[in-house]
Write a protein that holds these residues in place. Sequence first.
Motif, PDB file in Angstrom:
ATOM      1  N   ILE A  54     129.487 -25.778  87.182  1.00 14.75           N
ATOM      2  CA  ILE A  54     128.061 -26.104  87.143  1.00 14.75           C
ATOM      3  C   ILE A  54     127.515 -25.726  85.775  1.00 14.75           C
ATOM      4  CG2 ILE A  54     125.786 -25.695  88.171  1.00 14.75           C
ATOM      5  CD1 ILE A  54     127.287 -24.789  90.743  1.00 14.75           C
ATOM      6  N   PHE A  55     126.957 -26.724  85.076  1.00 12.42           N
ATOM      7  CA  PHE A  55     126.271 -26.504  83.810  1.00 12.42           C
ATOM      8  C   PHE A  55     124.780 -26.525  84.103  1.00 12.42           C
ATOM      9  CE2 PHE A  55     130.266 -28.570  82.505  1.00 12.42           C
ATOM     10  CZ  PHE A  55     130.737 -27.618  81.620  1.00 12.42           C
ATOM     11  N   VAL A  56     124.074 -25.459  83.752  1.00 10.03           N
ATOM     12  CA  VAL A  56     122.654 -25.316  84.084  1.00 10.03           C
ATOM     13  C   VAL A  56     121.812 -25.449  82.816  1.00 10.03           C
ATOM     14  CG1 VAL A  56     120.937 -23.825  85.179  1.00 10.03           C
ATOM     15  CG2 VAL A  56     123.329 -23.679  85.890  1.00 10.03           C
ATOM     16  N   TYR A  57     120.709 -26.235  82.916  1.00 14.62           N
ATOM     17  CA  TYR A  57     119.782 -26.322  81.794  1.00 14.62           C
ATOM     18  C   TYR A  57     118.341 -26.362  82.282  1.00 14.62           C
ATOM     19  CZ  TYR A  57     118.797 -31.357  82.378  1.00 14.62           C
ATOM     20  OH  TYR A  57     118.392 -32.578  82.853  1.00 14.62           O
ATOM     21  N   CYS A  58     117.422 -26.067  81.367  1.00 13.60           N
ATOM     22  CA  CYS A  58     115.988 -26.138  81.641  1.00 13.60           C
ATOM     23  C   CYS A  58     115.301 -26.687  80.393  1.00 13.60           C
ATOM     24  CB  CYS A  58     115.441 -24.766  82.055  1.00 13.60           C
ATOM     25  SG  CYS A  58     115.536 -23.515  80.757  1.00 13.60           S
ATOM     26  N   ARG A  59     114.089 -26.267  80.094  1.00 10.09           N
ATOM     27  CA  ARG A  59     113.395 -26.748  78.911  1.00 10.09           C
ATOM     28  C   ARG A  59     113.812 -25.987  77.664  1.00 10.09           C
ATOM     29  NH1 ARG A  59     109.517 -25.905  75.424  1.00 10.09           N
ATOM     30  NH2 ARG A  59     108.970 -23.907  76.315  1.00 10.09           N
ATOM     31  N   SER A  60     113.737 -24.649  77.745  1.00  4.75           N
ATOM     32  CA  SER A  60     113.998 -23.839  76.549  1.00  4.75           C
ATOM     33  C   SER A  60     115.214 -22.919  76.672  1.00  4.75           C
ATOM     34  CB  SER A  60     112.772 -22.982  76.236  1.00  4.75           C
ATOM     35  OG  SER A  60     112.586 -22.024  77.266  1.00  4.75           O
ATOM     36  N   LYS A  69     122.403 -16.872  86.526  1.00  2.00           N
ATOM     37  CA  LYS A  69     122.659 -15.545  87.107  1.00  2.00           C
ATOM     38  C   LYS A  69     122.480 -15.575  88.624  1.00  2.00           C
ATOM     39  CE  LYS A  69     121.563 -12.885  82.983  1.00  2.00           C
ATOM     40  NZ  LYS A  69     120.610 -12.019  82.301  1.00  2.00           N
ATOM     41  N   LYS A  70     121.467 -16.300  89.102  1.00  2.00           N
ATOM     42  CA  LYS A  70     121.216 -16.408  90.540  1.00  2.00           C
ATOM     43  C   LYS A  70     122.394 -17.101  91.225  1.00  2.00           C
ATOM     44  CE  LYS A  70     118.408 -15.577  93.253  1.00  2.00           C
ATOM     45  NZ  LYS A  70     118.492 -14.436  94.201  1.00  2.00           N
ATOM     46  N   LEU A  71     122.911 -18.162  90.617  1.00  2.00           N
ATOM     47  CA  LEU A  71     124.057 -18.856  91.210  1.00  2.00           C
ATOM     48  C   LEU A  71     125.275 -17.944  91.297  1.00  2.00           C
ATOM     49  CD1 LEU A  71     123.684 -22.353  89.541  1.00  2.00           C
ATOM     50  CD2 LEU A  71     123.486 -21.849  91.984  1.00  2.00           C
ATOM     51  N   VAL A  72     125.510 -17.149  90.272  1.00  2.00           N
ATOM     52  CA  VAL A  72     126.621 -16.193  90.297  1.00  2.00           C
ATOM     53  C   VAL A  72     126.406 -15.189  91.432  1.00  2.00           C
ATOM     54  CG1 VAL A  72     127.752 -14.327  89.020  1.00  2.00           C
ATOM     55  CG2 VAL A  72     127.260 -16.502  87.887  1.00  2.00           C
ATOM     56  N   GLU A  73     125.177 -14.712  91.591  1.00  2.00           N
ATOM     57  CA  GLU A  73     124.862 -13.789  92.693  1.00  2.00           C
ATOM     58  C   GLU A  73     125.124 -14.437  94.046  1.00  2.00           C
ATOM     59  OE1 GLU A  73     120.790 -12.564  92.251  1.00  2.00           O
ATOM     60  OE2 GLU A  73     121.176 -11.593  90.330  1.00  2.00           O
ATOM     61  N   LEU A  74     124.935 -15.751  94.138  1.00  2.00           N
ATOM     62  CA  LEU A  74     125.152 -16.480  95.387  1.00  2.00           C
ATOM     63  C   LEU A  74     126.625 -16.805  95.623  1.00  2.00           C
ATOM     64  CD1 LEU A  74     122.114 -18.944  95.228  1.00  2.00           C
ATOM     65  CD2 LEU A  74     122.391 -16.993  96.791  1.00  2.00           C
ATOM     66  N   GLY A  75     127.491 -16.419  94.675  1.00  2.00           N
ATOM     67  CA  GLY A  75     128.923 -16.594  94.871  1.00  2.00           C
ATOM     68  C   GLY A  75     129.566 -17.738  94.111  1.00  2.00           C
ATOM     69  N   TYR A  76     128.817 -18.444  93.284  1.00  2.00           N
ATOM     70  CA  TYR A  76     129.394 -19.518  92.467  1.00  2.00           C
ATOM     71  C   TYR A  76     130.142 -18.866  91.307  1.00  2.00           C
ATOM     72  CZ  TYR A  76     126.502 -22.594  95.243  1.00  2.00           C
ATOM     73  OH  TYR A  76     125.937 -23.256  96.304  1.00  2.00           O
ATOM     74  N   ASP A  81     125.504 -21.597  81.431  1.00  2.00           N
ATOM     75  CA  ASP A  81     124.137 -21.846  80.960  1.00  2.00           C
ATOM     76  C   ASP A  81     124.228 -22.618  79.645  1.00  2.00           C
ATOM     77  OD1 ASP A  81     121.491 -19.617  79.773  1.00  2.00           O
ATOM     78  OD2 ASP A  81     121.497 -21.768  80.137  1.00  2.00           O
ATOM     79  N   VAL A  82     123.719 -23.852  79.635  1.00  2.00           N
ATOM     80  CA  VAL A  82     123.762 -24.649  78.400  1.00  2.00           C
ATOM     81  C   VAL A  82     122.432 -24.644  77.664  1.00  2.00           C
ATOM     82  CG1 VAL A  82     125.692 -26.085  79.111  1.00  2.00           C
ATOM     83  CG2 VAL A  82     123.377 -26.845  79.610  1.00  2.00           C
ATOM     84  N   GLY A  83     121.469 -23.861  78.167  1.00  2.00           N
ATOM     85  CA  GLY A  83     120.215 -23.692  77.439  1.00  2.00           C
ATOM     86  C   GLY A  83     119.165 -24.734  77.754  1.00  2.00           C
ATOM     87  N   GLY A  84     118.397 -25.097  76.714  1.00  2.00           N
ATOM     88  CA  GLY A  84     117.243 -25.953  76.907  1.00  2.00           C
ATOM     89  C   GLY A  84     117.431 -27.379  76.442  1.00  2.00           C
ATOM     90  N   ILE A  85     116.774 -28.286  77.141  1.00  2.00           N
ATOM     91  CA  ILE A  85     116.816 -29.692  76.775  1.00  2.00           C
ATOM     92  C   ILE A  85     116.142 -29.927  75.421  1.00  2.00           C
ATOM     93  CG2 ILE A  85     114.704 -30.411  77.965  1.00  2.00           C
ATOM     94  CD1 ILE A  85     116.299 -32.965  78.835  1.00  2.00           C
ATOM     95  N   ILE A  86     115.284 -29.005  75.000  1.00  2.00           N
ATOM     96  CA  ILE A  86     114.639 -29.161  73.693  1.00  2.00           C
ATOM     97  C   ILE A  86     115.659 -29.103  72.558  1.00  2.00           C
ATOM     98  CG2 ILE A  86     112.359 -28.355  74.425  1.00  2.00           C
ATOM     99  CD1 ILE A  86     112.990 -25.638  73.158  1.00  2.00           C
ATOM    100  N   ASP A  87     116.827 -28.520  72.820  1.00  2.00           N
ATOM    101  CA  ASP A  87     117.889 -28.448  71.814  1.00  2.00           C
ATOM    102  C   ASP A  87     118.996 -29.471  72.053  1.00  2.00           C
ATOM    103  OD1 ASP A  87     116.689 -26.235  70.522  1.00  2.00           O
ATOM    104  OD2 ASP A  87     117.524 -24.900  72.043  1.00  2.00           O
ATOM    105  N   TRP A  88     118.849 -30.341  73.068  1.00  2.00           N
ATOM    106  CA  TRP A  88     119.883 -31.308  73.445  1.00  2.00           C
ATOM    107  C   TRP A  88     119.862 -32.477  72.460  1.00  2.00           C
ATOM    108  CZ3 TRP A  88     123.888 -31.125  76.585  1.00  2.00           C
ATOM    109  CH2 TRP A  88     124.492 -32.304  77.036  1.00  2.00           C
ATOM    110  N   PRO A  89     120.922 -32.657  71.661  1.00  2.00           N
ATOM    111  CA  PRO A  89     120.921 -33.716  70.642  1.00  2.00           C
ATOM    112  C   PRO A  89     121.423 -35.068  71.132  1.00  2.00           C
ATOM    113  CG  PRO A  89     122.871 -32.383  70.381  1.00  2.00           C
ATOM    114  CD  PRO A  89     122.076 -31.777  71.531  1.00  2.00           C
ATOM    115  N   TYR A  90     121.791 -35.159  72.414  1.00  2.00           N
ATOM    116  CA  TYR A  90     122.402 -36.370  72.927  1.00  2.00           C
ATOM    117  C   TYR A  90     121.422 -37.184  73.757  1.00  2.00           C
ATOM    118  CZ  TYR A  90     126.309 -33.481  71.505  1.00  2.00           C
ATOM    119  OH  TYR A  90     127.133 -32.681  70.783  1.00  2.00           O
ATOM    120  N   GLU A  91     121.914 -38.194  74.429  1.00  4.11           N
ATOM    121  CA  GLU A  91     121.101 -39.116  75.199  1.00  4.11           C
ATOM    122  C   GLU A  91     120.282 -38.403  76.283  1.00  4.11           C
ATOM    123  OE1 GLU A  91     121.841 -42.914  78.198  1.00  4.11           O
ATOM    124  OE2 GLU A  91     123.535 -41.983  77.209  1.00  4.11           O
ATOM    125  N   THR A  92     119.074 -38.902  76.495  1.00  2.00           N
ATOM    126  CA  THR A  92     118.224 -38.445  77.587  1.00  2.00           C
ATOM    127  C   THR A  92     117.676 -39.655  78.325  1.00  2.00           C
ATOM    128  OG1 THR A  92     116.248 -38.330  76.183  1.00  2.00           O
ATOM    129  CG2 THR A  92     117.535 -36.291  76.425  1.00  2.00           C
TER     130      THR A  92
END
Length: 95
Positions: A54-60, A69-76, A81-92
């Motif tokens: 699972i790759f997780v992202y948000c805005r920043s 961290k929550k997913l790891v606590e849940l047993g995943y 964590d790939v960070g924020g979409i504001i830094d995503w240089p690829y297609e949206t």
Amino acid sequence: MGEFEETEDGTYVLLDVRTEQEYKEKRIPGSVLIPDYELAERAEAELPDKRQVIFVYCRSGRRSEAAAKKLVELGYNHVYDVGGIIDWPYETAQG
């Protein structure tokens, strides 16, 4: 969280943890939306394989870090964590 380890089938989930409005405005194509504030309630039903990559992202990057961290606590055990979409240089996508 840590160094990327590919699973046997090579598949992954790209998880957006922003709000539905943010998701509609701009998202990474193929991503799945589960807002960070709903993650604890929805993760097991919508992400049943705890060995799935699972790759997780948000805005920043702030919410994605907490969500990972929550997913790891849940047993995943393959959460990245790939960070924020504001830094995503690829297609949206929008809409």
